[in-house]
Design a protein around this motif. Sequence first.
Motif, PDB file in Angstrom:
ATOM      1  N   TYR A   1     -15.729  -5.020-105.195  1.00 21.10           N
ATOM      2  CA  TYR A   1     -15.532  -6.254-105.969  1.00 21.10           C
ATOM      3  C   TYR A   1     -16.392  -7.406-105.440  1.00 21.10           C
ATOM      4  CZ  TYR A   1     -12.405  -8.351-102.421  1.00 21.10           C
ATOM      5  OH  TYR A   1     -11.889  -8.893-101.268  1.00 21.10           O
ATOM      6  N   LEU A   2     -16.902  -7.298-104.194  1.00 24.78           N
ATOM      7  CA  LEU A   2     -17.740  -8.382-103.655  1.00 24.78           C
ATOM      8  C   LEU A   2     -19.100  -8.447-104.352  1.00 24.78           C
ATOM      9  CD1 LEU A   2     -17.041  -8.274 -99.822  1.00 24.78           C
ATOM     10  CD2 LEU A   2     -16.285  -9.992-101.471  1.00 24.78           C
ATOM     11  N   TYR A   3     -19.714  -7.304-104.616  1.00 18.73           N
ATOM     12  CA  TYR A   3     -20.974  -7.330-105.365  1.00 18.73           C
ATOM     13  C   TYR A   3     -20.767  -7.943-106.754  1.00 18.73           C
ATOM     14  CZ  TYR A   3     -22.915  -4.067-101.843  1.00 18.73           C
ATOM     15  OH  TYR A   3     -23.342  -3.457-100.686  1.00 18.73           O
ATOM     16  N   PRO A   4     -19.743  -7.518-107.511  1.00 16.52           N
ATOM     17  CA  PRO A   4     -19.500  -8.141-108.815  1.00 16.52           C
ATOM     18  C   PRO A   4     -19.196  -9.637-108.709  1.00 16.52           C
ATOM     19  CG  PRO A   4     -18.322  -6.063-108.656  1.00 16.52           C
ATOM     20  CD  PRO A   4     -18.880  -6.344-107.297  1.00 16.52           C
ATOM     21  N   LEU A   5     -18.455 -10.033-107.659  1.00 14.45           N
ATOM     22  CA  LEU A   5     -18.181 -11.458-107.444  1.00 14.45           C
ATOM     23  C   LEU A   5     -19.493 -12.211-107.260  1.00 14.45           C
ATOM     24  CD1 LEU A   5     -16.280 -13.892-106.765  1.00 14.45           C
ATOM     25  CD2 LEU A   5     -16.392 -13.143-104.375  1.00 14.45           C
ATOM     26  N   ALA A   6     -20.346 -11.708-106.398  1.00  9.30           N
ATOM     27  CA  ALA A   6     -21.631 -12.364-106.140  1.00  9.30           C
ATOM     28  C   ALA A   6     -22.506 -12.385-107.386  1.00  9.30           C
ATOM     29  CB  ALA A   6     -22.358 -11.653-105.000  1.00  9.30           C
ATOM     30  N   ALA A   7     -22.413 -11.338-108.191  1.00  9.38           N
ATOM     31  CA  ALA A   7     -23.256 -11.216-109.381  1.00  9.38           C
ATOM     32  C   ALA A   7     -22.835 -12.166-110.489  1.00  9.38           C
ATOM     33  CB  ALA A   7     -23.225  -9.778-109.897  1.00  9.38           C
ATOM     34  N   ALA A   8     -21.512 -12.376-110.646  1.00 13.16           N
ATOM     35  CA  ALA A   8     -21.073 -13.093-111.854  1.00 13.16           C
ATOM     36  C   ALA A   8     -19.722 -13.795-111.732  1.00 13.16           C
ATOM     37  CB  ALA A   8     -21.029 -12.121-113.031  1.00 13.16           C
ATOM     38  N   GLY A   9     -19.184 -13.957-110.533  1.00 12.59           N
ATOM     39  CA  GLY A   9     -17.909 -14.657-110.413  1.00 12.59           C
ATOM     40  C   GLY A   9     -16.761 -13.868-111.020  1.00 12.59           C
ATOM     41  N   GLN A  10     -15.774 -14.581-111.581  1.00 14.45           N
ATOM     42  CA  GLN A  10     -14.579 -13.919-112.117  1.00 14.45           C
ATOM     43  C   GLN A  10     -14.904 -12.882-113.198  1.00 14.45           C
ATOM     44  OE1 GLN A  10     -11.297 -16.517-113.160  1.00 14.45           O
ATOM     45  NE2 GLN A  10     -10.379 -14.973-114.506  1.00 14.45           N
ATOM     46  N   PRO A  11     -15.797 -13.178-114.158  1.00 16.60           N
ATOM     47  CA  PRO A  11     -16.118 -12.137-115.152  1.00 16.60           C
ATOM     48  C   PRO A  11     -16.669 -10.870-114.502  1.00 16.60           C
ATOM     49  CG  PRO A  11     -16.919 -14.272-115.890  1.00 16.60           C
ATOM     50  CD  PRO A  11     -16.460 -14.459-114.474  1.00 16.60           C
ATOM     51  N   GLY A  12     -17.401 -11.014-113.404  1.00 16.40           N
ATOM     52  CA  GLY A  12     -17.933  -9.852-112.713  1.00 16.40           C
ATOM     53  C   GLY A  12     -16.831  -8.998-112.107  1.00 16.40           C
ATOM     54  N   VAL A  13     -15.880  -9.647-111.426  1.00 16.68           N
ATOM     55  CA  VAL A  13     -14.778  -8.902-110.804  1.00 16.68           C
ATOM     56  C   VAL A  13     -13.914  -8.252-111.878  1.00 16.68           C
ATOM     57  CG1 VAL A  13     -12.839  -9.001-109.196  1.00 16.68           C
ATOM     58  CG2 VAL A  13     -14.801 -10.504-108.844  1.00 16.68           C
ATOM     59  N   GLU A  14     -13.667  -8.976-112.968  1.00 20.11           N
ATOM     60  CA  GLU A  14     -12.867  -8.403-114.063  1.00 20.11           C
ATOM     61  C   GLU A  14     -13.559  -7.174-114.646  1.00 20.11           C
ATOM     62  OE1 GLU A  14     -11.765 -11.206-117.075  1.00 20.11           O
ATOM     63  OE2 GLU A  14     -10.642 -12.479-115.680  1.00 20.11           O
ATOM     64  N   ARG A  15     -14.869  -7.272-114.839  1.00 24.28           N
ATOM     65  CA  ARG A  15     -15.593  -6.120-115.406  1.00 24.28           C
ATOM     66  C   ARG A  15     -15.550  -4.938-114.436  1.00 24.28           C
ATOM     67  NH1 ARG A  15     -18.950  -4.436-119.333  1.00 24.28           N
ATOM     68  NH2 ARG A  15     -20.707  -3.077-118.801  1.00 24.28           N
ATOM     69  N   ALA A  16     -15.729  -5.207-113.154  1.00 23.70           N
ATOM     70  CA  ALA A  16     -15.711  -4.120-112.167  1.00 23.70           C
ATOM     71  C   ALA A  16     -14.358  -3.423-112.149  1.00 23.70           C
ATOM     72  CB  ALA A  16     -16.042  -4.672-110.782  1.00 23.70           C
ATOM     73  N   LEU A  17     -13.268  -4.202-112.164  1.00 22.29           N
ATOM     74  CA  LEU A  17     -11.935  -3.603-112.146  1.00 22.29           C
ATOM     75  C   LEU A  17     -11.661  -2.852-113.450  1.00 22.29           C
ATOM     76  CD1 LEU A  17      -9.797  -6.397-110.419  1.00 22.29           C
ATOM     77  CD2 LEU A  17     -10.497  -4.196-109.453  1.00 22.29           C
ATOM     78  N   SER A  18     -12.146  -3.390-114.566  1.00 17.86           N
ATOM     79  CA  SER A  18     -11.977  -2.697-115.863  1.00 17.86           C
ATOM     80  C   SER A  18     -12.685  -1.353-115.857  1.00 17.86           C
ATOM     81  CB  SER A  18     -12.534  -3.560-117.005  1.00 17.86           C
ATOM     82  OG  SER A  18     -11.756  -4.704-117.211  1.00 17.86           O
ATOM     83  N   LEU A  19     -13.907  -1.342-115.342  1.00 17.50           N
ATOM     84  CA  LEU A  19     -14.670  -0.090-115.295  1.00 17.50           C
ATOM     85  C   LEU A  19     -13.999   0.928-114.373  1.00 17.50           C
ATOM     86  CD1 LEU A  19     -18.306  -1.546-115.136  1.00 17.50           C
ATOM     87  CD2 LEU A  19     -17.335  -0.215-117.018  1.00 17.50           C
ATOM     88  N   MET A  20     -13.524   0.459-113.209  1.00 20.05           N
ATOM     89  CA  MET A  20     -12.845   1.376-112.287  1.00 20.05           C
ATOM     90  C   MET A  20     -11.559   1.913-112.902  1.00 20.05           C
ATOM     91  SD  MET A  20     -14.402   2.047-109.421  1.00 20.05           S
ATOM     92  CE  MET A  20     -13.382   2.274-107.990  1.00 20.05           C
TER      93      MET A  20
END
Length: 381
Positions: A335-354
């Motif tokens: 989730y740190l890479y998605p956070l760095a990439a795009a903030g909250q939308p990044g973490v949400e997308r990463a968790l959705s994909l997982m």
Amino acid sequence: MRLKDCHNYHDFRQLAKRRLPGPIFNYIDGGADDEVTQQRNSDAFAACDLVPNVLRGVKDIDLSVTVMGQKLAMPLYCSPTALQRLFHHQGERAVAAAAAKHGTMFGVSSLGTVSLEELRKKHDTPQVYQFYFHKDRGLNSAMMQRAKEAGVEVMMLTVDSITGGNRERDLRTGFSIPFKLTLGGIMQFAIKPMWGINYVTHESFSLPQLDEHIDMDGGAMSIGRYFSEMLDPAMNWDDVAKMVQEWDGQFCLKGIMSVEDAKKAVEIGCTGIILSNHGGRQLDGSRAPFDQLKEIVDAVGDKIDVIMDSGIQRGSHVVKALALGAKAVGGGRCYLYPLAAAGQPGVERALSLMKAEIQRDMMLMGCQSVSDLHEGMLRFR
């Protein structure tokens, strides 16, 4: 490359690399010494094959688990990690909000950049407070009392970090808090100006869990000195047993790797243990948690909740760990890479994909719920 182009862990990592200055990316990305253990953490899963069952009528998949008394809607949670507002100005706020949206647990580090009270008030999903053992026993008690008053459900003591790991990437760039960058490190910031603009136009960097106890102004205390001067390498099982009694609730140890230590955690009254080598950031050459999972589950899995982190990159990794007996699985870089990439939308997308990967893999395994997974569905090469 944009967020919508990210479909897995490696895509998020690439986007984070594009957006972060080199020293900060390497702080997330790097491990100790030769980074052998960091690589092994993920490679360990490749030596394990899933053996699916078919025609099991698995239209609806239930991903919920209960771990350390907390009901989670999915078996993957966001492990506590330090310094999150360095990676994106939203920091822990983004991670907590994304975890809450997915009904899963998130952790706040004592080296976190948002206060545990703020996050506890905002979200009612289970919250873990991760802390270190200090030479000042009064400080240890004060930190636990503060967490109790904030309403934190689970205390997590990290036990594999009595000294900092040898992270040579950080030595090369001069990464520390406060920054003491090398010339090459400074150049890396110069070519990624958006990070600097975001950094100076949002609230100033702080460590609210430790602000009362550490003077961060004027370079008085770097993170490295915090580890070397304030943490107690003489910490022992008797010290931790007293803390478990003082907390009198859900208490887990993060960084357990041996059967002997797992049994001791049971003896002193812990309710959970987390098999972890700190993402390969501490002792290089140590074993991967997934490689240790079976023998520890066999030894104590009926007495304590066994969790694991380190190396999780795919839903199938989560499924394999659950089949071996882990109650839940924690992720950090995922989730740190998605956070760095795009903030909250990044973490949400990463968790959705997982979540989608875990659901799909469970369906293909012929398993309707996590309890249907078992060791007989795995073969090791």
